[in-house]
Enzyme design. Sequence first.
Site, PDB file in Angstrom:
ATOM      1  N   ARG A 182      72.518  90.862  39.790  1.00 60.29           N
ATOM      2  CA  ARG A 182      71.313  90.260  39.016  1.00 60.29           C
ATOM      3  C   ARG A 182      71.458  90.353  37.756  1.00 60.29           C
ATOM      4  O   ARG A 182      70.188  90.508  36.913  1.00 60.29           O
ATOM      5  CB  ARG A 182      69.926  91.185  39.625  1.00 60.29           C
ATOM      6  N   ARG A 230      64.719  88.870  35.845  1.00 61.84           N
ATOM      7  CA  ARG A 230      63.187  88.892  35.474  1.00 61.84           C
ATOM      8  C   ARG A 230      63.284  90.128  34.036  1.00 61.84           C
ATOM      9  O   ARG A 230      62.456  90.085  33.381  1.00 61.84           O
ATOM     10  CB  ARG A 230      62.394  89.186  36.356  1.00 61.84           C
ATOM     11  N   ARG A 275      60.854  81.070  34.382  1.00 63.69           N
ATOM     12  CA  ARG A 275      60.391  81.112  35.336  1.00 63.69           C
ATOM     13  C   ARG A 275      58.863  80.760  35.357  1.00 63.69           C
ATOM     14  O   ARG A 275      58.097  80.443  36.517  1.00 63.69           O
ATOM     15  CB  ARG A 275      60.216  82.491  36.271  1.00 63.69           C
ATOM     16  N   ASP A 308      70.495  82.577  45.812  1.00 64.65           N
ATOM     17  CA  ASP A 308      70.183  83.641  46.793  1.00 64.65           C
ATOM     18  C   ASP A 308      70.880  83.546  48.086  1.00 64.65           C
ATOM     19  O   ASP A 308      71.305  82.578  48.483  1.00 64.65           O
ATOM     20  CB  ASP A 308      68.753  83.633  46.881  1.00 64.65           C
ATOM     21  N   TYR A 359      67.011  89.692  57.830  1.00 64.13           N
ATOM     22  CA  TYR A 359      65.851  89.065  57.276  1.00 64.13           C
ATOM     23  C   TYR A 359      65.259  88.102  58.207  1.00 64.13           C
ATOM     24  O   TYR A 359      64.182  87.855  58.133  1.00 64.13           O
ATOM     25  CB  TYR A 359      66.503  88.256  55.817  1.00 64.13           C
TER      26      TYR A 359
END
Length: 338
Positions: A25, A29, A38, A74, A151
């Site tokens: 990552r 963010r 974003r 992703d 998931y």
Amino acid sequence: MNPKDRFLSACKRKKVDRPPVWLMRQAGRYLPEYRLLRARHSFLEICKTPELACEATLQPLQRFEMDAAILFSDILIVPEAMGQKLSFDENKGPLLTPVLKSPADLAGLKKTDPAAAFNFVYDAISLLKKKLPKDVPLIGFAGGPWTLASYMTGDKLDEWLKKYPEDLIKLLDILADVVAEYLHRQQMAGCDVIQIFDTWSGELSKNDFKKLVQPNLKKIISKSRVDAPFIVYSRKCSHIMGELADTGADVISIDPRTKMEAAIKTVGDNVAIQGNIDPKVLLKTPGVVKEEVSRLLSKIQNRPGHIINSGHGVLPTTPVECVAAFVEAVHAFSYSNK
Ligand code: CP3
């Protein structure tokens, strides 16, 4: 040594001047420029627009001298292409709907042809190959079948295993075929290294890992490999290090709880090791980060075949100075017998 030679050599456990460095990552963010991107685009819009995915991928490289870029995307792009709707809940993390509740729901999944379904990814890779310096390697990736299925079933794999073991194996096989083709095509589009994120497979016992995960990882690696080295990541992997090394992977990416000395002892000279600074250390101060990196580097000593990374993704509140300190500390190291 340039970053690409350093990275590819470390994956093959050849001598390098110092271990290569990057972060899981590394685009995300914690970077103000990512937050700006974003503010204008949703996460999925960035993933699916090659120019934007390219911009996000390059952001950390413009700030830090990372030894690799990782494609901005992703792992959940795969179940989305199979017909589940992907959304992100602030508190619960990613959600795929409708959740797969029973074997009857498998019929609702779309037959996915990775040649057609992920063109936006291959286009982003081609664009990145034009924009990245020639000597910086590009990492492509996908989720492992166990983690994707976790998931897709809303974290209900224990229940599936008890009630519908054969159907679960069928689902894992379908995912392995899609992932293998997807990773093959990422290499054809230009990825130099591949990482398989099988985050949740470390929750399994060694026996279940051998039965339910290892055969599919082996299949994916052998079917999809062009000539890129493969990195396999599983969180909580200390009890399955030997089994991970026996998948055909070149590198095992270990989590912070797995002790580096023990990991080295278990895998011997068979594979390279990536990791394993705790992302929480990166929340502290540049000084603390440098000390932790030194401690890690002292554990690997002169063993070839190490990539310095975090044990999982960088946290959104990480100070940018701490990431800079992390990269600088690795740059300052030099193998004494290079
Ligand atoms: O490492 C990178 O810089 C490349 C991009 C990347 C992302 N996700 C971007 C992302 C990679 C390699 C992943 C892998 C991934 N995605 C994994 C395996 C690694 C791991 O963390 O265990 C998993 C399990 C996912 C699924 C996923 N996607 C989760 C759990 C989340 C939410 C967590 C969070 O940080 O919010 C995502 C969203 C996501 N994927 C973000 C990013 C940058 C945050 C999205 C945003 O901008 O709001």
